[in-house]
Write an enzyme that holds these catalytic residues in place. Structure first.
Site, PDB file in Angstrom:
ATOM      1  N   ASN A   9       1.046  -1.217   0.173  1.00  0.00           N
ATOM      2  CA  ASN A   9      -0.001   0.062  -0.079  1.00  0.00           C
ATOM      3  C   ASN A   9       0.947   1.232  -0.080  1.00  0.00           C
ATOM      4  OD1 ASN A   9      -1.836   1.936   0.436  1.00  0.00           O
ATOM      5  ND2 ASN A   9      -2.387   1.402   2.559  1.00  0.00           N
ATOM      6  N   LYS A  11       0.181   4.337  -0.292  1.00  0.00           N
ATOM      7  CA  LYS A  11      -0.543   5.347   0.368  1.00  0.00           C
ATOM      8  C   LYS A  11      -0.311   6.556  -0.652  1.00  0.00           C
ATOM      9  CE  LYS A  11      -0.259   3.177   4.806  1.00  0.00           C
ATOM     10  NZ  LYS A  11      -0.167   3.332   6.384  1.00  0.00           N
ATOM     11  N   HIS A  95      -9.554   1.205   5.630  1.00  0.00           N
ATOM     12  CA  HIS A  95      -8.248   1.094   5.905  1.00  0.00           C
ATOM     13  C   HIS A  95      -8.423   2.476   7.055  1.00  0.00           C
ATOM     14  CE1 HIS A  95      -4.052   2.476   6.631  1.00  0.00           C
ATOM     15  NE2 HIS A  95      -3.789   1.465   6.108  1.00  0.00           N
ATOM     16  N   GLU A  97      -6.948   4.829   8.269  1.00  0.00           N
ATOM     17  CA  GLU A  97      -6.649   6.157   7.545  1.00  0.00           C
ATOM     18  C   GLU A  97      -7.916   6.743   7.301  1.00  0.00           C
ATOM     19  OE1 GLU A  97      -2.969   5.423   5.679  1.00  0.00           O
ATOM     20  OE2 GLU A  97      -1.992   4.983   7.445  1.00  0.00           O
ATOM     21  N   GLU A 167      -5.135  -4.443  11.041  1.00  0.00           N
ATOM     22  CA  GLU A 167      -4.029  -3.680  11.088  1.00  0.00           C
ATOM     23  C   GLU A 167      -4.246  -2.920  12.573  1.00  0.00           C
ATOM     24  OE1 GLU A 167      -2.254  -2.536   7.171  1.00  0.00           O
ATOM     25  OE2 GLU A 167      -3.918  -1.349   7.244  1.00  0.00           O
ATOM     26  N   GLY A 173       2.929   2.501  10.983  1.00  0.00           N
ATOM     27  CA  GLY A 173       3.732   3.477  10.767  1.00  0.00           C
ATOM     28  C   GLY A 173       4.550   3.974  11.910  1.00  0.00           C
ATOM     29  N   SER A 213       3.527  -1.972  10.213  1.00  0.00           N
ATOM     30  CA  SER A 213       5.156  -1.822  10.677  1.00  0.00           C
ATOM     31  C   SER A 213       5.841  -3.248  10.163  1.00  0.00           C
ATOM     32  CB  SER A 213       5.534  -1.688  12.202  1.00  0.00           C
ATOM     33  OG  SER A 213       5.192  -0.192  12.209  1.00  0.00           O
TER      34      SER A 213
HETATM   35  P1  13P Z   1       3.072   0.437   7.662  1.00  0.00           P
HETATM   36  O1  13P Z   1       3.678  -0.835   7.232  1.00  0.00           O
HETATM   37  O2  13P Z   1       3.862   1.717   7.252  1.00  0.00           O
HETATM   38  O3  13P Z   1       3.001   0.469   9.074  1.00  0.00           O
HETATM   39  O4  13P Z   1       1.726   0.703   7.409  1.00  0.00           O
HETATM   40  C1  13P Z   1       0.635  -0.270   7.385  1.00  0.00           C
HETATM   41  C2  13P Z   1      -0.514  -0.103   6.575  1.00  0.00           C
HETATM   42  O5  13P Z   1      -1.323   0.506   6.917  1.00  0.00           O
HETATM   43  C3  13P Z   1      -0.622  -0.756   5.382  1.00  0.00           C
HETATM   44  O6  13P Z   1      -2.009  -0.376   4.804  1.00  0.00           O
END
Ligand code: 13P
Length: 250
Positions: A9, A11, A95, A97, A167, A173, A213
């Site tokens: 992803n 982002k 997601h 976010e 997640e 992150g 992560s």
């Molecule tokens: P990270 O791997 O940067 O922690 O992000 C995970 C994520 O949100 C994947 O959709």
């Protein structure tokens, strides 16, 4: 055997030319890998170009979101058929976010999941608790509600077309990943929850991915757990070496 999937992803990262460069690099390293299945989710603006690049490779394309209507006066939104026709197979929905910054509720996620399936896209439905819920011992209660609400009244046949991603928000992150045992415990919980509603066969065939992560160093431990069927990778999916290492950890 459940399908093993590693998803990158990207982002809101990578301009068009940068996305092409990253995709080209990954075609060079994982472009012939079909176990696990590799899915790249660039931003919308790079989907068309990356779709052309990965043609002839084993890599699948995913989008990071879509709207819950087929077409119409929804300025700024993207319909699932628009994605499908340029070669997108998967779409990330719900997601954390999107839930946090764009107020997406389980009801909205469920509408999108149903339309994605109807259109022929494979939804990657994300769930995960925040730190306050984990600290209060409410992880399972919270995730259970998200699973029930996001999947809504899907039929068993529809459910079989879904991929789930666990997640934990506190691991996204932050560099703070769930231990393999912690993740496995939640994956089993999710599978049992699906089993109660849809029966063991449906629950047993659903791929449940872990995200938060994941990197080249911790992937093998997570992916060795019996109910972790792959990974949804953010930051490390932007680095060719790291992502390649994750893909080869299965
Ligand atoms: P990270 O791997 O940067 O922690 O992000 C995970 C994520 O949100 C994947 O959709």
């Amino acid at each position: 055997m459940r399908l093993k999937i590693i998803i990158g992803n990207w982002k809101m990262n990578k301009t068009g030319p940068e996305a092409m460069e990253l995709a080209r690099g990954l075609i060079g390293t994982v472009g012939k890998t079909d176990r696990p299945r590799v899915v790249l989710c660039p931003p919308f603006t790079a989907l068309g170009d990356v779709a052309k690049l990965i043609k002839g490779s084993s890599i699948f394309l995913g989008a990071q979101n879509m709207y819950s209507k087929e077409s119409g006066a929804y300025t700024g939104e993207i319909a699932p058929a628009m994605l499908l026709t340029i070669g997108v197979s998967y779409v990330i929905l719900g997601h954390s976010e999107r839930r946090e910054y764009f107020s997406e509720s389980d009801v909205i996620v469920n509408d999108k999941v149903k339309l994605a399936i109807k259109t022929g896209l494979i939804p990657i439905v994300c769930v995960g608790e925040k730190l306050e819920e984990r600290d209060a011992g409410l992880s399972e209660e919270f995730i259970g509600r998200q699973i029930d609400g996001s999947l809504g009244d899907l039929t068993e046949e529809e459910l079989k077309k879904v991929v789930i991603a666990y997640e934990p928000v506190w691991a996204i992150g932050t560099g703070r990943t769930a231990t393999p045992e912690m993740a496995q415990e939640i994956h089993i919980f999710i599978r049992n929850r699906l089993g109660k509603r849809y029966g063991d066969i449906a629950a047993g065939t659903i791929s449940i991915l872990y995200g938060g992560s994941v990197n080249g160093g911790n992937a093998a431990g997570l992916l060795s757990q019996p109910d972790i069927d792959g990974a949804l990778v953010g930051g490390a999916s932007l680095k060719i070496d790291e992502f390649t290492k994750i893909v080869s950890s299965i």
